[in-house]
Write a protein that holds these residues in place. Structure first.
Motif, PDB file in Angstrom:
ATOM      1  N   ILE A 129       2.355   3.639   2.623  1.00 28.06           N
ATOM      2  CA  ILE A 129       1.586   4.051   3.876  1.00 28.06           C
ATOM      3  C   ILE A 129       1.969   3.761   5.290  1.00 28.06           C
ATOM      4  O   ILE A 129       2.162   2.450   5.438  1.00 28.06           O
TER       5      ILE A 129
ATOM      6  N   LEU B 248      -0.857  -1.409  -4.602  1.00 32.06           N
ATOM      7  CA  LEU B 248      -1.991  -0.427  -4.532  1.00 32.06           C
ATOM      8  C   LEU B 248      -1.478   0.752  -4.245  1.00 32.06           C
ATOM      9  O   LEU B 248      -1.006   0.933  -3.179  1.00 32.06           O
TER      10      LEU B 248
ATOM     11  N   SER C 209      -4.073   0.212  -9.158  1.00 28.95           N
ATOM     12  CA  SER C 209      -3.599  -1.446  -8.399  1.00 28.95           C
ATOM     13  C   SER C 209      -3.513  -2.346  -9.389  1.00 28.95           C
ATOM     14  O   SER C 209      -3.642  -2.250 -10.640  1.00 28.95           O
ATOM     15  N   GLY C 210      -2.955  -3.567  -9.009  1.00 27.17           N
ATOM     16  CA  GLY C 210      -2.833  -4.745  -9.767  1.00 27.17           C
ATOM     17  C   GLY C 210      -1.483  -5.415  -9.442  1.00 27.17           C
ATOM     18  O   GLY C 210      -0.703  -4.913  -8.838  1.00 27.17           O
TER      19      GLY C 210
ATOM     20  N   ASP D 109      -4.757   8.896   7.653  1.00 32.08           N
ATOM     21  CA  ASP D 109      -5.530   8.378   6.742  1.00 32.08           C
ATOM     22  C   ASP D 109      -4.449   8.553   5.321  1.00 32.08           C
ATOM     23  O   ASP D 109      -3.405   8.898   5.403  1.00 32.08           O
ATOM     24  N   THR D 110      -5.036   8.143   4.132  1.00 24.74           N
ATOM     25  CA  THR D 110      -4.139   8.330   2.935  1.00 24.74           C
ATOM     26  C   THR D 110      -3.703   9.755   2.530  1.00 24.74           C
ATOM     27  O   THR D 110      -2.700   9.948   2.137  1.00 24.74           O
TER      28      THR D 110
ATOM     29  N   VAL E 112      -2.604   5.074  -3.949  1.00 31.03           N
ATOM     30  CA  VAL E 112      -3.614   5.804  -3.867  1.00 31.03           C
ATOM     31  C   VAL E 112      -2.922   7.201  -4.137  1.00 31.03           C
ATOM     32  O   VAL E 112      -2.031   7.635  -3.763  1.00 31.03           O
TER      33      VAL E 112
ATOM     34  N   CYS F 211       0.844  -1.016  -0.172  1.00 27.78           N
ATOM     35  CA  CYS F 211      -0.030  -0.089  -0.070  1.00 27.78           C
ATOM     36  C   CYS F 211       0.951   1.172   0.038  1.00 27.78           C
ATOM     37  O   CYS F 211       1.675   1.661   0.913  1.00 27.78           O
TER      38      CYS F 211
ATOM     39  N   GLN G 101      -7.396  14.152  -3.624  1.00 27.69           N
ATOM     40  CA  GLN G 101      -7.255  12.798  -3.920  1.00 27.69           C
ATOM     41  C   GLN G 101      -7.620  12.513  -5.389  1.00 27.69           C
ATOM     42  O   GLN G 101      -8.704  13.145  -5.994  1.00 27.69           O
TER      43      GLN G 101
ATOM     44  N   GLN H 262      -5.381  15.362 -16.840  1.00 28.92           N
ATOM     45  CA  GLN H 262      -6.904  15.420 -17.286  1.00 28.92           C
ATOM     46  C   GLN H 262      -7.867  16.248 -16.289  1.00 28.92           C
ATOM     47  O   GLN H 262      -8.700  16.873 -16.534  1.00 28.92           O
TER      48      GLN H 262
ATOM     49  N   ARG I 290     -14.543  19.361  -1.853  1.00 27.48           N
ATOM     50  CA  ARG I 290     -15.945  20.261  -1.719  1.00 27.48           C
ATOM     51  C   ARG I 290     -15.824  21.593  -1.386  1.00 27.48           C
ATOM     52  O   ARG I 290     -16.283  22.448  -2.124  1.00 27.48           O
TER      53      ARG I 290
ATOM     54  N   GLU J 172      -7.140   9.221  -7.856  1.00 20.55           N
ATOM     55  CA  GLU J 172      -7.627   7.707  -7.987  1.00 20.55           C
ATOM     56  C   GLU J 172      -6.728   6.890  -7.373  1.00 20.55           C
ATOM     57  O   GLU J 172      -5.635   7.107  -7.156  1.00 20.55           O
ATOM     58  N   THR J 173      -7.037   5.591  -7.299  1.00 17.25           N
ATOM     59  CA  THR J 173      -6.498   4.603  -6.784  1.00 17.25           C
ATOM     60  C   THR J 173      -5.980   3.593  -8.107  1.00 17.25           C
ATOM     61  O   THR J 173      -6.936   3.161  -8.684  1.00 17.25           O
TER      62      THR J 173
END
Lengths: 225, 225
Positions: free
Chosen positions: B43, B88, B77-78, B50-51, B90, B6, B72, B133, B219, B74-75
């Motif tokens: 992490i 993974l 992973s793979g 938190d992340t 973040v 992570c 943030q 983007q 927000r 996007e996360t």
DNA sequence: ACAATAGTGTCTCTTAGACAATATCGA
DNA sequence: TCGATATTGTCTAAGAGACACTATTGT
């Protein structure tokens, strides 16, 4: 150091009685055993090719849904959100036409109106809130809501779906202009929704290139709008 | 089962020579030791709340930056993105005025124009692409670019920042109307940018409620626009 | 005074919404 | 034919961009 708990959670949304509903499941194990919660589960590094794949598997295993519009939402994390320890959940949201939810074979899937949720465990209220905000925002400028309709639908029906999500009436002419401009629907030749005591409406469907829900990425749709 | 790796990665963007640049660091350890890569790291469940906190710590430790607009992304992973195993990450993106990057004390921080990137390791090209983007899209309807300016700035300067990000000229009147309507800036009484051989420009700053960068959430800004 | 850029007024064109006319079904 | 809703045409108002005019500095 104790490992980080890695999970996915899915905010599964559908339309029921012309209003937006969320699918919930009773948790089988502690913590919060017996409590209604979002479908979710551990990421399986051995079998999942990424978190999206984990979300798809979760959706399939827990709700029986094999096809849905699925998009990554946000990742939630911290030491307090799960009593088992420092956890991280990659949240996705999914949109499906309600007839794809098979209540016969999956009676455990419970639908709740999104504006009457309470008692959700973990930080699920926050996750749901984020999903609703995203869906509403994105619906205001994209074709996202078509994924709540079935294969075919009429424009008045689709407009109703938009209105259910956005929570306010939409101007009919503007709505049709916008859909026309998005250029993602096609009329089905000669197919009208008959049976009502009034002029029948033209049936539409998504154009082929937008139809394979599972392959759709965020970009896939938006690049059209 | 082997645990999931992570991490967080930060796409740190700033403006240099009137064009968007990305901050990179030479990796100290394998894999890809010596290769320029995004600032990132594990992490730390023991210390990160938190992340987002992990991303802030990474930013502070690796680039010396203690204040930035951070959101943030996007996360990712793979099993294939990191040779060490199923991972993974973040991803976050950060915007800072260039003068906050201290080249004296942090000579290892390298700036590269975002349109001339190559040789990035892991899936960093994809992460950077997603960040660009997002930033471009969001800049087209929000006040996001103000975070690339310093405390105070003129409207022509801010317009230039928007143009650098969007890559196209903006109508001056429309731009000012839009900024006015967003209602997030305030003129600084009597403060003009003097010294140039032409009419001096009014200096502006973010209104107080939008000023605490570190506390700003997604927000926080958008609800203003 | 002149060059250069800041800041503002106004006109036009595009687009969103209101309104209303026409179309087509079942009863 | 009537009631009901679909579909389309058109008018109007709001907003975006183009253009051009005025303002204010250093040289």
């Amino acid at each position: 150091m104790s490992p980080i708990i890695c999970t996915v959670d899915v905010v599964l949304l559908t339309l029921h009685d012309a209003s937006l509903h969320l699918a919930l499941l009773k948790r089988e194990h502690a913590p919060f055993a017996g409590v209604l919660a979002l479908p979710g589960g551990y990421i399986h590094a051995e079998e999942d090719s990424d978190t999206r794949d984990a979300a798809l598997r979760t959706l399939r295993e827990k709700t029986g849904i094999g096809s849905a519009y699925l998009e990554q939402l946000e990742t939630f994390s911290g030491p307090g959100r799960d009593p088992r320890g420092w956890s991280l959940s990659v949240a996705y949201y999914a949109l499906v036409p309600s007839r794809l939810i098979d209540h016969e074979s999956r009676p455990e899937v419970v639908l709740r109106p999104v504006d009457q949720l309470q008692g959700l465990p973990f930080d699920h209220p926050r996750i749901v809130e984020a999903a609703l905000q995203r869906v509403r925002n994105k619906s205001s400028y994209s074709s996202l809501p078509v994924h709540l309709c079935g294969e075919t639908f009429t424009l008045p029906r689709l407009q109703g779906v938009y209105e259910a999500i956005l929570g306010e009436p939409i101007n009919k002419v503007s709505f049709r202009r916008k859909i026309e401009e998005l250029d993602i629907l096609e009329a089905i030749e000669g197919q009208l929704e008959t049976g009502k005591a009034h002029r029948p409406a033209q049936l539409y469907r998504l154009k082929k290139q937008y139809r394979q829900h599972l392959a759709l990425t965020d970009r896939g749709l938006n690049s059209a709008g």
